[in-house]
Design a protein around this motif. Structure first.
Motif, PDB file in Angstrom:
ATOM      1  N   SER A  55      -0.114  -7.119  25.972  1.00 63.64           N
ATOM      2  CA  SER A  55      -1.469  -7.579  26.223  1.00 63.64           C
ATOM      3  C   SER A  55      -1.614  -9.086  26.041  1.00 63.64           C
ATOM      4  CB  SER A  55      -2.436  -6.870  25.268  1.00 63.64           C
ATOM      5  OG  SER A  55      -3.758  -7.309  25.493  1.00 63.64           O
ATOM      6  N   THR A  57      -4.704 -10.040  25.280  1.00 65.26           N
ATOM      7  CA  THR A  57      -5.960 -10.009  24.540  1.00 65.26           C
ATOM      8  C   THR A  57      -5.665  -9.954  23.046  1.00 65.26           C
ATOM      9  OG1 THR A  57      -6.975  -8.782  26.354  1.00 65.26           O
ATOM     10  CG2 THR A  57      -8.133  -8.770  24.240  1.00 65.26           C
ATOM     11  N   SER A  60      -5.433  -6.725  20.485  1.00 67.32           N
ATOM     12  CA  SER A  60      -5.028  -5.498  21.167  1.00 67.32           C
ATOM     13  C   SER A  60      -3.849  -4.871  20.433  1.00 67.32           C
ATOM     14  CB  SER A  60      -4.597  -5.823  22.604  1.00 67.32           C
ATOM     15  OG  SER A  60      -3.891  -4.732  23.172  1.00 67.32           O
ATOM     16  N   TRP A  63      -0.633  -6.306  21.692  1.00 64.76           N
ATOM     17  CA  TRP A  63      -0.372  -7.742  21.522  1.00 64.76           C
ATOM     18  C   TRP A  63       1.068  -7.912  21.027  1.00 64.76           C
ATOM     19  CZ3 TRP A  63      -2.768 -12.063  22.909  1.00 64.76           C
ATOM     20  CH2 TRP A  63      -2.414 -13.272  22.286  1.00 64.76           C
TER      21      TRP A  63
END
Length: 185
Positions: A55, A57, A60, A63
């Protein structure tokens, strides 16, 4: 079938973060079916691609470096198996997946994983559009309950079935895991 013409198995997003979702889902035995198909592909010496969502983001579970981004233990890639990272649902976008397949002369894909209506569907659509012979295994993918555009809650079985219907014929052929094993013969 000669090994150089065997389809590649694409295992999409079978990461730890997918085990932690609270949303109801369908196909409770999908992981077992994926593991069975993976074992058959490995035994046949057929190509295997592990697709991992990373990700962009912060926060997340996917991540980089988060436990959720790691592969589930049953789907840990072997040293010679290809790992393809992606940042969007479609494994072909902003990645070298198409080139990796073309360089190896791979013209057929068998797609399994999660979620049927997101990364599986997006990747299968691109594969079909790229002219690859694409198979999606209905019993080796799963989806989650989701609200439709009008706000109506749709159960995971309905979400899964609609995603498969979107793909059938135009982008992919829908098989089950038993039928897929015949592709290795």
């Amino acid at each position: 079938m000669p090994k150089d013409s065997l389809p590649a198995l694409l295992i999409i997003d079978m990461q730890q973060g997918m085990r932690d979702t609270p949303a109801p889902r369908n196909n409770p035995h999908a992981e077992q079916r994926i593991a069975h198909v993976l074992a058959a592909w490995r035994a046949a010496g057929a190509p295997v691609v592990h697709v991992r969502h990373i990700s962009r983001t912060p926060g997340s579970p996917f991540w980089p470096g988060q436990p959720g981004a790691a592969f589930q233990a049953d789907f840990t890639p072997l040293a010679h198996e290809h790992v393809q990272e992606k940042n969007v649902p479609d494994a072909f976008i902003h990645s070298g997946l198409e080139r990796w397949l073309r360089v190896r002369g791979i013209e057929a894909l068998v797609i399994v994983g999660v979620s049927t209506n997101n990364s599986v569907e997006a990747t299968a659509r691109s594969a079909g559009n790229l002219g690859l012979c694409t198979y999606v295994l209905a019993d080796a993918c799963f989806a989650f309950d989701k609200r439709d555009y009008h706000g109506t809650l749709r159960c995971a079985d309905d979400v899964h079935a609609m995603a498969l219907a979107n793909l059938q014929g135009e982008y992919a052929e829908i098989l089950d895991s038993r039928q897929a094993l015949a592709l290795l013969e």
